[in-house]
Design an enzyme around this catalytic site. Structure first.
Site, PDB file in Angstrom:
ATOM      1  N   THR A 145       0.836  -1.377  -0.027  1.00  0.00           N
ATOM      2  CA  THR A 145       0.134   0.064   0.078  1.00  0.00           C
ATOM      3  C   THR A 145       0.885   1.338  -0.004  1.00  0.00           C
ATOM      4  O   THR A 145       1.984   1.503   0.673  1.00  0.00           O
ATOM      5  CB  THR A 145      -1.088  -0.026   1.302  1.00  0.00           C
ATOM      6  OG1 THR A 145      -1.549  -1.206   1.067  1.00  0.00           O
ATOM      7  CG2 THR A 145      -1.768   1.033   1.270  1.00  0.00           C
ATOM      8  N   GLY A 184       2.639  -3.031   8.256  1.00  0.00           N
ATOM      9  CA  GLY A 184       2.774  -3.403   9.563  1.00  0.00           C
ATOM     10  C   GLY A 184       4.328  -3.792   9.912  1.00  0.00           C
ATOM     11  O   GLY A 184       5.076  -4.184   8.913  1.00  0.00           O
ATOM     12  N   GLU A 427      -6.054  -6.018   3.832  1.00  0.00           N
ATOM     13  CA  GLU A 427      -6.280  -7.224   2.800  1.00  0.00           C
ATOM     14  C   GLU A 427      -7.583  -6.955   1.819  1.00  0.00           C
ATOM     15  O   GLU A 427      -8.135  -8.062   1.598  1.00  0.00           O
ATOM     16  CB  GLU A 427      -6.521  -8.554   3.440  1.00  0.00           C
ATOM     17  CG  GLU A 427      -5.186  -8.811   4.321  1.00  0.00           C
ATOM     18  CD  GLU A 427      -4.015  -9.117   3.415  1.00  0.00           C
ATOM     19  OE1 GLU A 427      -3.937  -8.836   2.116  1.00  0.00           O
ATOM     20  OE2 GLU A 427      -2.944  -9.199   3.895  1.00  0.00           O
TER      21      GLU A 427
HETATM   22  C1  LIG Z   1      -2.517  -9.128   8.831  1.00  0.00           C
HETATM   23  C2  LIG Z   1      -3.009  -7.931   8.156  1.00  0.00           C
HETATM   24  C3  LIG Z   1      -1.738  -7.083   7.326  1.00  0.00           C
HETATM   25  C4  LIG Z   1      -2.390  -6.569   6.171  1.00  0.00           C
HETATM   26  C5  LIG Z   1      -1.805  -6.563   5.133  1.00  0.00           C
HETATM   27  C6  LIG Z   1      -2.436  -5.842   3.929  1.00  0.00           C
HETATM   28  O1  LIG Z   1      -3.282  -5.325   3.796  1.00  0.00           O
HETATM   29  S1  LIG Z   1      -1.610  -6.141   2.351  1.00  0.00           S
HETATM   30  C7  LIG Z   1      -2.292  -5.099   1.236  1.00  0.00           C
HETATM   31  C8  LIG Z   1      -3.668  -5.593   0.998  1.00  0.00           C
HETATM   32  N1  LIG Z   1      -4.336  -5.012  -0.295  1.00  0.00           N
HETATM   33  C9  LIG Z   1      -5.169  -5.273  -0.695  1.00  0.00           C
HETATM   34  O2  LIG Z   1      -5.816  -6.258  -0.345  1.00  0.00           O
HETATM   35  C10 LIG Z   1      -5.659  -4.504  -1.879  1.00  0.00           C
HETATM   36  C11 LIG Z   1      -6.968  -4.870  -2.547  1.00  0.00           C
HETATM   37  N2  LIG Z   1      -7.141  -4.788  -3.870  1.00  0.00           N
HETATM   38  C12 LIG Z   1      -7.166  -5.623  -4.833  1.00  0.00           C
HETATM   39  O3  LIG Z   1      -7.201  -6.956  -4.424  1.00  0.00           O
HETATM   40  C13 LIG Z   1      -7.098  -5.551  -6.468  1.00  0.00           C
HETATM   41  O4  LIG Z   1      -6.655  -4.323  -6.748  1.00  0.00           O
HETATM   42  C14 LIG Z   1      -8.600  -5.832  -6.857  1.00  0.00           C
HETATM   43  C15 LIG Z   1      -8.916  -7.315  -6.701  1.00  0.00           C
HETATM   44  C16 LIG Z   1      -9.590  -4.785  -6.111  1.00  0.00           C
HETATM   45  C17 LIG Z   1      -8.608  -5.407  -8.434  1.00  0.00           C
HETATM   46  O5  LIG Z   1      -7.339  -6.039  -8.940  1.00  0.00           O
HETATM   47  P1  LIG Z   1      -7.148  -5.603 -10.612  1.00  0.00           P
HETATM   48  O6  LIG Z   1      -7.431  -4.319 -10.854  1.00  0.00           O
HETATM   49  O7  LIG Z   1      -5.876  -6.131 -10.705  1.00  0.00           O
HETATM   50  O8  LIG Z   1      -8.111  -6.512 -11.121  1.00  0.00           O
HETATM   51  P2  LIG Z   1      -9.535  -5.992 -11.724  1.00  0.00           P
HETATM   52  O9  LIG Z   1     -10.303  -5.714 -11.133  1.00  0.00           O
HETATM   53  O10 LIG Z   1      -9.066  -5.573 -13.306  1.00  0.00           O
HETATM   54  O11 LIG Z   1      -9.783  -7.878 -12.262  1.00  0.00           O
HETATM   55  C18 LIG Z   1      -9.370  -8.424 -13.270  1.00  0.00           C
HETATM   56  C19 LIG Z   1      -9.622 -10.151 -12.972  1.00  0.00           C
HETATM   57  O12 LIG Z   1      -8.714 -10.605 -11.967  1.00  0.00           O
HETATM   58  C20 LIG Z   1      -9.453 -11.088 -11.041  1.00  0.00           C
HETATM   59  N3  LIG Z   1      -8.833 -11.156  -9.937  1.00  0.00           N
HETATM   60  C21 LIG Z   1      -8.645 -10.067  -8.910  1.00  0.00           C
HETATM   61  N4  LIG Z   1      -7.802 -10.517  -7.731  1.00  0.00           N
HETATM   62  C22 LIG Z   1      -7.745 -11.885  -7.917  1.00  0.00           C
HETATM   63  C23 LIG Z   1      -7.353 -12.824  -7.152  1.00  0.00           C
HETATM   64  N5  LIG Z   1      -6.616 -12.532  -5.866  1.00  0.00           N
HETATM   65  N6  LIG Z   1      -7.357 -14.152  -7.423  1.00  0.00           N
HETATM   66  C24 LIG Z   1      -7.939 -14.504  -8.558  1.00  0.00           C
HETATM   67  N7  LIG Z   1      -8.472 -13.544  -9.361  1.00  0.00           N
HETATM   68  C25 LIG Z   1      -8.571 -12.273  -9.089  1.00  0.00           C
HETATM   69  C26 LIG Z   1     -10.823 -10.424 -10.934  1.00  0.00           C
HETATM   70  O13 LIG Z   1     -11.928 -11.043 -10.386  1.00  0.00           O
HETATM   71  C27 LIG Z   1     -10.928 -10.144 -12.359  1.00  0.00           C
HETATM   72  O14 LIG Z   1     -11.406 -11.565 -12.975  1.00  0.00           O
HETATM   73  P3  LIG Z   1     -12.443 -11.305 -14.251  1.00  0.00           P
HETATM   74  O15 LIG Z   1     -13.531 -10.746 -13.855  1.00  0.00           O
HETATM   75  O16 LIG Z   1     -11.643 -10.566 -15.134  1.00  0.00           O
HETATM   76  O17 LIG Z   1     -12.447 -12.936 -14.809  1.00  0.00           O
HETATM   77  C1  LIG Z   2      -4.162  -1.894  10.545  1.00  0.00           C
HETATM   78  C2  LIG Z   2      -3.979  -1.752   9.338  1.00  0.00           C
HETATM   79  C3  LIG Z   2      -2.804  -2.607   8.609  1.00  0.00           C
HETATM   80  C4  LIG Z   2      -2.229  -2.678   7.349  1.00  0.00           C
HETATM   81  N1  LIG Z   2      -1.409  -3.296   7.091  1.00  0.00           N
HETATM   82  C5  LIG Z   2      -0.726  -3.271   5.752  1.00  0.00           C
HETATM   83  C6  LIG Z   2       0.501  -4.148   5.365  1.00  0.00           C
HETATM   84  O1  LIG Z   2       1.053  -4.750   6.243  1.00  0.00           O
HETATM   85  N2  LIG Z   2       0.958  -4.086   4.027  1.00  0.00           N
HETATM   86  C7  LIG Z   2       0.237  -3.196   3.121  1.00  0.00           C
HETATM   87  O2  LIG Z   2       0.755  -3.302   1.929  1.00  0.00           O
HETATM   88  N3  LIG Z   2      -0.918  -2.422   3.512  1.00  0.00           N
HETATM   89  C8  LIG Z   2      -1.379  -2.582   4.688  1.00  0.00           C
HETATM   90  N4  LIG Z   2      -2.551  -1.864   4.901  1.00  0.00           N
HETATM   91  C9  LIG Z   2      -3.340  -0.893   4.129  1.00  0.00           C
HETATM   92  C10 LIG Z   2      -4.332  -1.609   3.484  1.00  0.00           C
HETATM   93  O3  LIG Z   2      -4.308  -2.686   2.899  1.00  0.00           O
HETATM   94  C11 LIG Z   2      -5.359  -0.721   2.579  1.00  0.00           C
HETATM   95  O4  LIG Z   2      -5.562   0.584   3.616  1.00  0.00           O
HETATM   96  C12 LIG Z   2      -6.402  -1.464   2.140  1.00  0.00           C
HETATM   97  O5  LIG Z   2      -6.105  -2.087   1.088  1.00  0.00           O
HETATM   98  C13 LIG Z   2      -7.547  -0.108   1.721  1.00  0.00           C
HETATM   99  O6  LIG Z   2      -6.972   0.777   0.589  1.00  0.00           O
HETATM  100  P1  LIG Z   2      -7.121   1.959   0.819  1.00  0.00           P
HETATM  101  O7  LIG Z   2      -6.633   2.452   2.073  1.00  0.00           O
HETATM  102  O8  LIG Z   2      -6.376   2.849  -0.310  1.00  0.00           O
HETATM  103  O9  LIG Z   2      -8.549   2.550   0.704  1.00  0.00           O
HETATM  104  P2  LIG Z   2      -9.413   3.246  -0.446  1.00  0.00           P
HETATM  105  O10 LIG Z   2      -9.256   2.372  -1.619  1.00  0.00           O
HETATM  106  O11 LIG Z   2      -8.843   4.600  -0.607  1.00  0.00           O
HETATM  107  O12 LIG Z   2     -10.771   3.233   0.117  1.00  0.00           O
HETATM  108  C14 LIG Z   2     -11.538   4.466   0.618  1.00  0.00           C
HETATM  109  C15 LIG Z   2     -12.807   4.214   0.381  1.00  0.00           C
HETATM  110  O13 LIG Z   2     -13.110   4.289  -1.136  1.00  0.00           O
HETATM  111  C16 LIG Z   2     -13.980   3.187  -1.592  1.00  0.00           C
HETATM  112  N5  LIG Z   2     -13.669   2.432  -2.781  1.00  0.00           N
HETATM  113  C17 LIG Z   2     -12.181   2.475  -3.311  1.00  0.00           C
HETATM  114  N6  LIG Z   2     -12.120   2.036  -4.447  1.00  0.00           N
HETATM  115  C18 LIG Z   2     -13.506   1.635  -4.766  1.00  0.00           C
HETATM  116  C19 LIG Z   2     -14.062   0.955  -5.982  1.00  0.00           C
HETATM  117  N7  LIG Z   2     -13.438   0.468  -6.698  1.00  0.00           N
HETATM  118  N8  LIG Z   2     -15.300   0.679  -5.896  1.00  0.00           N
HETATM  119  C20 LIG Z   2     -16.116   1.152  -4.769  1.00  0.00           C
HETATM  120  N9  LIG Z   2     -15.617   1.730  -3.704  1.00  0.00           N
HETATM  121  C21 LIG Z   2     -14.102   2.010  -3.711  1.00  0.00           C
HETATM  122  C22 LIG Z   2     -13.817   1.997  -0.521  1.00  0.00           C
HETATM  123  O14 LIG Z   2     -14.750   1.126  -0.546  1.00  0.00           O
HETATM  124  C23 LIG Z   2     -13.541   2.726   0.821  1.00  0.00           C
HETATM  125  O15 LIG Z   2     -14.762   3.075   1.272  1.00  0.00           O
HETATM  126  C24 LIG Z   2      -3.173  -1.747   6.322  1.00  0.00           C
HETATM  127  C25 LIG Z   2      -4.024  -1.143   6.693  1.00  0.00           C
HETATM  128  C26 LIG Z   2      -4.394  -1.011   8.095  1.00  0.00           C
HETATM  129  C27 LIG Z   2      -5.645  -0.166   8.439  1.00  0.00           C
END
Ligand SMILES: CCC/C=C/C(=O)SCCNC(=O)CCNC(=O)[C@H](O)C(C)(C)COP(=O)([O-])OP(=O)([O-])OC[C@H]1O[C@@H](n2cnc3c(N)ncnc32)[C@H](O)[C@@H]1OP(=O)([O-])[O-]
Ligand SMILES: Cc1cc2nc3c(=O)[nH]c(=O)nc-3n(C[C@H](O)[C@H](O)[C@H](O)COP(=O)(O)OP(=O)(O)OC[C@H]3O[C@@H](n4cnc5c(N)ncnc54)[C@H](O)[C@@H]3O)c2cc1C
Length: 670
Positions: A145, A184, A427
């Protein structure tokens, strides 16, 4: 758990139970041996003087929390090594007890950094990095992120440009918004991270790829040249975790540091693309699949606290001069807590299912079969969103149900809440994840319309919607499942119809998507809800459950289904699927189920088998001695360690005696 000193109220509750708590506890954890092993490992933590002497987390500043979090995490790691524990589940049981809801500053290292190396690195890379990472020479995190982008991974701005002359990648953060922000364990702990950056080679962009980057010296922890790193400051919770920022100033790293299992850059700069670009998102899918159980545990623990407390707490004489009832006897208290108890069971069972599915699909992926990736993505994304939302909202209700004491950190509830609620965001932000599931459902809908067979858990899509509910006064489980299937099928169709009509009306695909996204969200939510109900119904058919346990769990399952319908009545009634009379059956059934569940409520939370150390709560103690515990907690507050607080001399004394002055008074005069 010790029966010593248990309050008469809780002892009576336990003696009223109509089923064997052990039978249910064994079922929920996956067998007698596992339950025994969990208790054995957690007892080691409970008996350990190291944990006993720790200051209460709630009296620590954020810096002290980080310090304590790190010292505990290192101690835990050493203990696990000493005990020879390598199984992830076993390590989890021990950690869950030793540092409950204290997000570890080494958490990202074992939850994301190591799994990413394992899944995304080549055999040579693994050989080089794994021994160092497993022995905590390399301590790492997952840096994806950025300030400007979290959700839209393809919009990340960090670049990794290949230079064939030196066979290096140049990592750069070209803008303010490209700085990594939030990862994190990054701010102060890690010396390495896996960085997600836009790959450029031979003048072309190839989208986000992963790179291993060293950010600190492994000798003295100093920050390496070309890197700026720090913590992002205080957060809503997560005080133990040093979430950080990070940027690169044209930092050069060897070509071999790109994680090259699925895609490669050859020495001359030739790019080889992966079999499926979404393989690079594998670590997120792993964590999403495990978050469902994390959320369920948080809700279950909140239910243990609020239900035990409600059995001990007495308030308001029922009639003039009468005994004050246990607050758990108030129907309104049952209305708020029992459906959450049912939800905690349902989510725990769903969590098990999704994680097992992850393991199965992952096994297939390892063999090169990527066929089930879309289903796994849809299931894990939707359930991650559904479970974290349900759990966060539910924990807050549990807290409110504890009255004033719920607001104290002594209740343990605020700590659980701040640990679970970021699961709605990390996530993958929940709404965005629901829309990913909806995207899959839309594809399924069009396949169903073309007469194609759909995978098991979406087979209801495209079914005949001209049906009426089979619901009778008895509220059979089969009729509940049918109702949820009907609602989900109808909402999927309604979203698809809306999309279609917008497109036919001249909107572009992306405009039609946005114009339908509320309905798409409803459809995905209904789909996840159906999954949880159906999975619950299937799970309680297990042979290992005794007939008495099945009888109780059937009521819990019915309550989960009935309450969900009554909470979302519009969606079930809009097309006349239910008659007004049938809604009456459901309302009466819900109240009857409260009476049914009431004698077993404490036993049902006991069966989650959380020792007091995991709950960290004066209100949820197994022995019910809540008032003594609250009083002891208050007495231990640092502010109670002196009779006159230093602020008296600074501020109060000059107020009471104006001859003396204070900083505040001086300021007021100005
Ligand atoms: C312990 C806590 C610590 C925290 C850590 C973190 O937060 S780390 C940070 C965590 N951050 C986040 O979690 C960020 C969240 N954001 C995302 O994961 C992506 O940007 C997205 C999934 C929203 C869009 O992705 P995009 O713009 O690249 O894709 P698109 O919308 O153009 O779709 C294209 C096609 O791909 C498919 N597809 C997508 N993902 C998957 C998958 N995993 N597998 C399989 N397929 C998948 C999708 O369904 C679609 O299929 P279709 O319909 O064409 O057949
Ligand atoms: C405690 C904590 C730990 C984290 N740890 C990690 C880590 O270890 N590594 C890492 O890389 N990241 C980490 N993150 C970041 C985290 O993964 C992101 O904050 C998360 O993926 C959401 O992305 P954003 O903050 O850009 O939210 P945004 O995408 O800016 O979301 C803001 C608002 O916009 C809306 N929105 C955005 N896009 C769309 C769309 N396409 N359609 C409709 N609505 C939309 C959302 O629903 C939301 O209401 C952490 C976050 C937190 C809070």
């Amino acid at each position: 758990m010790s029966q010593e000193n248990v309050t008469p109220d809780l002892a009576r509750e336990r003696s009223k139970a109509t089923f064997d708590v052990e039978n249910l506890a064994e079922f929920m954890i996956g067998g007698r041996d596992r339950l025994k092993r969990k208790r054995f490992l957690q007892n080691i933590a409970i008996q350990d003087p190291f944990f006993k002497k720790q200051k209460s987390w709630s009296f620590c500043s954020v810096e002290e929390q980080y310090d304590m979090g790190l010292s505990k995490s290192i101690y835990i790691q050493k203990k696990l090594q000493e005990m020879g524990i390598t199984d992830m589940q076993e390590a989890f049981y021990y950690r869950e007890c030793a540092a409950a809801h204290e997000n570890s500053p080494l958490g990202l290292h074992y939850a994301m950094f190591l799994p990413t190396i394992n899944k995304q690195a080549t055999p040579e890379q693994k050989k080089k990095w794994l021994p160092l990472a497993e022995n905590y020479k390399m301590i790492g995190t997952y840096a994806q992120t950025e300030l400007g982008h979290g959700t839209f991974i393809r919009g990340l701005e960090t670049t990794a440009t290949y230079d064939p002359k030196t066979k290096e990648f140049i990592l750069d953060s070209p803008t303010l918004t490209s700085k990594k922000y939030w990862p994190g364990c990054l701010g102060k702990t890690s010396n390495h991270c896996v960085v997600m950056a836009q790959l450029y080679t031979q003048g072309k962009s190839h989208g986000p790829h992963m790179f291993m980057v060293q950010i600190r010296s492994m000798e003295d922890h100093s920050v390496l040249p070309g890197i700026e790193v720090g913590v992002i400051g205080n957060k809503f919770g997560y005080g133990t975790n040093d979430n950080g920022f990070l940027s690169f100033d044209k930092l050069r790293i060897p070509r071999e540091n790109m994680l090259m299992r699925y895609s490669q850059v050859h020495e001359d700069g030739t790019y080889v693309k992966p079999q499926n670009a979404k393989l690079a998102y594998g670590s997120m899918v792993l964590i999403r699949s495990s978050i469902v159980s994390d959320a369920a545990r948080g809700l279950a623990q909140a239910c243990v606290i609020s239900i035990r407390y409600s059995a001990v707490r007495r308030q308001t004489e029922a009639y003039p001069g009468g005994e004050e009832p246990q607050i758990l006897d108030y129907q309104t208290q049952q209305y708020r807590l029992f459906p959450l108890l049912a939800s905690a069971y349902s989510l725990q069972l769903a969590g098990k299912y999704v994680f097992n599915t992850y393991l199965e699909v992952n096994d297939q992926i390892e063999k090169g079969n990527l066929e089930s990736m879309p289903e796994l993505h849809a299931l894990s994304a939707g359930l991650k969103a559904f479970s974290t939302y349900e759990a966060s909202a539910g924990i807050e209700v549990c807290r409110i149900c504890c009255g004033g004491h719920g607001y104290s950190q002594a209740s343990g509830l605020p700590k659980i809440y701040v640990d679970v609620v970021p699961g709605c965001t990390y996530e993958g932000e929940n709404t965005v994840m629901m829309l990913q599931t909806a995207r899959y459902l839309m594809k399924c809908y069009s396949r169903a319309k073309q007469g194609q067979k759909l995978p098991g858990f979406v087979q209801y899509i495209g079914q005949n919607l001209n049906k009426k509910s089979c619901m009778s006064e008895e509220v059979a489980l089969g009729c509940l499942v049918m109702a949820y299937e009907h609602r989900a099928a109808r909402l999927v169709e309604a979203a698809a119809m809306r999309m279609q009509s917008l497109i036919q009306g001249g909107k572009k695909q992306h405009e039609a998507w946005n114009g339908s996204s509320v309905q798409l969200f409803w459809a995905a939510k209904a789909h996840c809800h159906l999954f949880c109900v159906k999975n619950f119904v299937d799970a309680i058919q297990a042979k290992s459950l005794s007939s008495k346990t099945v009888t109780v769990m059937k009521s819990v399952c019915q309550l989960y289904g009935v309450h969900g319908i009554l909470e979302n009545l519009g969606e079930f009634m809009q097309d006349g699927f239910f008659s007004g009379e049938q809604v009456g059956y459901l309302q009466r059934k819900m109240l009857a189920l409260f009476e049914n569940i009431r004698p077993n409520a404490v036993a049902l939370v006991d069966a989650f088998d959380y020792p007091d150390m995991v709950l960290g709560s004066c209100l949820g103690r197994y022995d019910g001695q809540v008032y003594q515990a609250l009083y002891d907690y208050a007495k231990s507050a640092p502010m109670n360690q002196t009779e006159i607080h230093s602020t008296y001399y600074k501020h109060l004394k000059p107020l009471i005696n104006p001859e003396t002055t204070s900083d505040a008074m001086q300021f007021a005069k100005l």
